[in-house]
Write a protein that holds these residues in place. Structure first.
Motif, short mmCIF file in Angstrom:
data_model
loop_
_atom_site.label_atom_id
_atom_site.label_comp_id
_atom_site.label_asym_id
_atom_site.label_seq_id
_atom_site.Cartn_x
_atom_site.Cartn_y
_atom_site.Cartn_z
N SER A 159 0.77 -1.09 -0.13
CA SER A 159 0.08 0.02 -0.21
C SER A 159 0.81 1.41 -0.04
N LYS A 160 2.19 1.08 0.53
CA LYS A 160 2.99 2.18 0.48
C LYS A 160 3.51 2.55 -0.76
N SER A 161 3.87 1.65 -1.52
CA SER A 161 4.28 2.02 -2.77
C SER A 161 3.18 2.46 -3.78
N PHE A 162 2.04 1.93 -3.65
CA PHE A 162 0.95 1.97 -4.41
C PHE A 162 0.63 3.75 -4.08
N HIS A 163 0.53 4.10 -2.85
CA HIS A 163 0.06 5.37 -2.51
C HIS A 163 1.08 6.45 -2.91
N GLU A 164 2.34 6.07 -2.61
CA GLU A 164 3.44 7.21 -2.72
C GLU A 164 3.97 7.07 -4.00
N LYS A 165 4.27 6.01 -4.82
CA LYS A 165 4.77 5.99 -6.13
C LYS A 165 3.92 5.92 -7.16
N VAL A 166 2.60 5.46 -7.12
CA VAL A 166 1.46 5.38 -8.22
C VAL A 166 0.81 6.38 -7.84
N TRP A 167 0.06 6.35 -6.97
CA TRP A 167 -1.35 7.34 -6.76
C TRP A 167 -0.96 8.86 -6.68
N THR A 168 0.06 9.15 -5.89
CA THR A 168 0.48 10.52 -5.56
C THR A 168 1.23 11.29 -6.79
N GLY A 169 1.93 10.16 -7.61
CA GLY A 169 2.60 10.58 -8.91
C GLY A 169 1.36 10.97 -10.02
N ILE A 170 0.48 10.40 -9.78
CA ILE A 170 -0.81 10.51 -10.98
C ILE A 170 -1.55 11.86 -10.51
N VAL A 171 -1.56 11.86 -9.08
CA VAL A 171 -2.36 13.33 -8.86
C VAL A 171 -1.30 14.55 -8.98
N ASP A 172 -0.05 14.36 -8.56
CA ASP A 172 0.69 15.45 -8.89
C ASP A 172 0.85 15.89 -10.40
N LYS A 173 0.79 15.01 -11.24
CA LYS A 173 0.85 15.19 -12.95
C LYS A 173 -0.57 15.91 -13.18
N ALA A 174 -1.47 15.47 -12.47
CA ALA A 174 -2.95 16.17 -12.99
C ALA A 174 -2.99 17.38 -12.31
N LEU A 175 -2.29 17.52 -11.21
CA LEU A 175 -2.00 18.96 -10.62
C LEU A 175 -1.52 20.08 -11.44
N GLU A 176 -0.37 19.56 -11.98
CA GLU A 176 0.24 20.35 -13.12
C GLU A 176 -0.72 20.96 -14.03
N ASP A 177 -1.46 19.99 -14.72
CA ASP A 177 -2.43 20.26 -15.48
C ASP A 177 -3.52 21.33 -15.28
N VAL A 178 -3.84 21.02 -13.98
CA VAL A 178 -4.92 22.00 -13.26
C VAL A 178 -4.41 23.38 -13.13
N ARG A 179 -3.23 23.43 -12.44
CA ARG A 179 -2.40 24.74 -12.42
C ARG A 179 -2.67 25.78 -13.39
N LYS A 180 -2.35 25.01 -14.83
CA LYS A 180 -2.48 25.65 -15.91
C LYS A 180 -4.03 26.39 -16.36
#
Length: 422
Positions: A159-180
């Motif tokens: 669950s740690k790898s899924f949350h930190e390496k997969v999910w959070t990474g996806i959200v961070d990329k989404a937030l880059e688009d949202v900031r634009k």
């Protein structure tokens, strides 16, 4: 069995329902506790903006999860939960919580128990054992991120790898688009497993927090809720069940080191939403939920005053007490007649005093034998291990919190009925 219906997925205007003749009480509470209400126009405006933002964010999350599409899919239909969905917000519509469903593809998953250092089963937690043989071939990207962990001849979802390496990474990329899309807004994210919190500050200084939680879809159970519980005719509902990545990030001494990164939490948001809906069409239950918001406001005042009781009690504790009160007073065979908010508040203050004095508050949705009466046959009813919601509390804080009760009752003097001499 009657046709099952899905729970609605709307933000619910908070309760402000008093009994007959309680106009003077309402004014007294507003004077002594403060105005905990939320203006209807403000609520409608903020939830409209929230819908717009979350729709955009979850759409971006789906787009940025594309490289994992052969291994899991992210649903665009997020699930509204917590106080914003259950009608329990106070003061301001400034926080909204959602679960984003995730559907793992081609994995055969089996839940495994988590035992603490004393060998006892931990309520509400589990590990996810993977029965497939060669995930490195079928799920190479998840394998690369360390989501599959071998332990004692078994493979578990980390669950740690899924949350930190997969999910959070996806959200961070989404937030880059949202900031634009929102160049004039300040957008800050923080991580508190299983949540990714997104805080938005508008050009006017308005701050809104969004808690975005990934929920691995396990199943959807169909439950027939009896007439005695609904107060009307029986109701058949579909309740989706999720697993939330809740790895032990605080190194709790009761959790084995080998299990820390493997822990998933059994999500109860569907059952919480259903309980909230069962309160909508009953005056007595709405009195209880209104009283819960009043108590929430009173506890917030204690927090601002650095009172130990205020630091101990959180909104989930109060919601637990409220739903226990709903069950005890309106769903059991020996129903009692609540005349209004004054009685409802008295019952909840008495319950709060008791649980703080005994240093024990059982989670309503985990290990509660009464769940079988409300949700017959539900997966939740199979968990008989009770969970004390104070298990993580500092012992010194627990002791000191008792002395905050007189301050609480003093602030609410004249606003509640004394129950059983307490």
């Amino acid at each position: 069995m009657a046709t099952a219906k899905n729970l609605d997925n709307e933000w619910n205007q908070p309760y402000h329902v008093y009994g007959p003749g309680e106009g003077k009480l309402r004014r007294r509470i507003l004077r002594q506790v403060g105005d905990y209400r939320i203006d209807q126009k403000e609520w409608q405006a903020e939830t409209k903006e929230t819908e717009k933002f979350l729709g955009n964010l979850t759409s971006k999350i789906c787009e940025n999860s594309g490289k994992f599409n052969s291994e899991f899919q992210v649903s665009r239909d997020y699930v509204k939960q917590a106080s914003g969905r259950q009608g329990l917000k106070i003061n301001s519509p400034d926080e909204f919580d959602i679960v984003v469903p995730i559907h793992l593809t081609g994995l055969d998953i089996q839940q495994a128990k988590v035992r603490n250092s004393d060998g006892k089963i931990m309520a509400g937690l589990h590990r996810q054992r993977v029965l497939n043989k060669d995930m490195s071939t079928t799920h190479p990207r998840l394998s690369h991120e360390g989501v599959f962990q071998r332990q004692g001849g078994n493979v578990f979802l980390n669950s740690k790898s899924f949350h930190e390496k997969v999910w959070t990474g996806i959200v961070d990329k989404a937030l880059e688009d949202v900031r634009k899309d929102m160049p004039n807004y300040k957008i800050v994210r923080s991580v508190h497993p299983p949540t990714v919190n997104v805080q938005i500050t508008s050009p006017t200084g308005r701050v809104i927090n969004y808690d975005v939680v990934p929920g691995v879809s396990l199943k959807t159970e169909t439950i027939r809720i009896p007439e005695k519980i609904t107060g009307k005719q029986a109701m058949v509902v579909n309740l989706p069940i999720f697993a939330l990545p809740k790895h032990d990030n605080k190194n709790s001494p009761v959790i084995h080191d080998k299990d820390r990164s493997l822990i998933w939490r059994n999500d109860t948001s569907s059952h919480e939403r259903c309980m909230a809906d069962l309160c909508k069409n009953s005056d007595q239950r709405r009195y209880i939920m209104t009283a819960s918001r009043i108590l929430k406001s009173a506890i917030k005042t204690l927090q601002e005053e650095q009172n130990h009781l205020g630091h101990l009690i959180n909104s989930y504790h109060l919601k637990t007490i409220a739903y226990k009160t709903v069950y005890d007073l309106t769903m059991r065979d020996s129903k009692r007649n609540l005349t209004g908010v004054k009685d409802a508040l008295g019952h909840q203050i008495t319950a709060l005093n008791k649980c703080v004095s005994e240093r024990y508050l059982n989670d309503f949705f985990q290990g509660n034998e009464d769940l079988e009466k409300i949700f017959p046959g539900s997966e939740l009813t199979k968990n008989h291990r009770q969970q004390n919601l104070f298990w993580k509390a500092n012992p010194n804080l627990m002791m000191s919190a008792r002395y905050g009760i007189p301050k609480l009752t003093g602030n609410l003097n004249g606003c509640f009925t004394c129950i059983n001499g307490q």
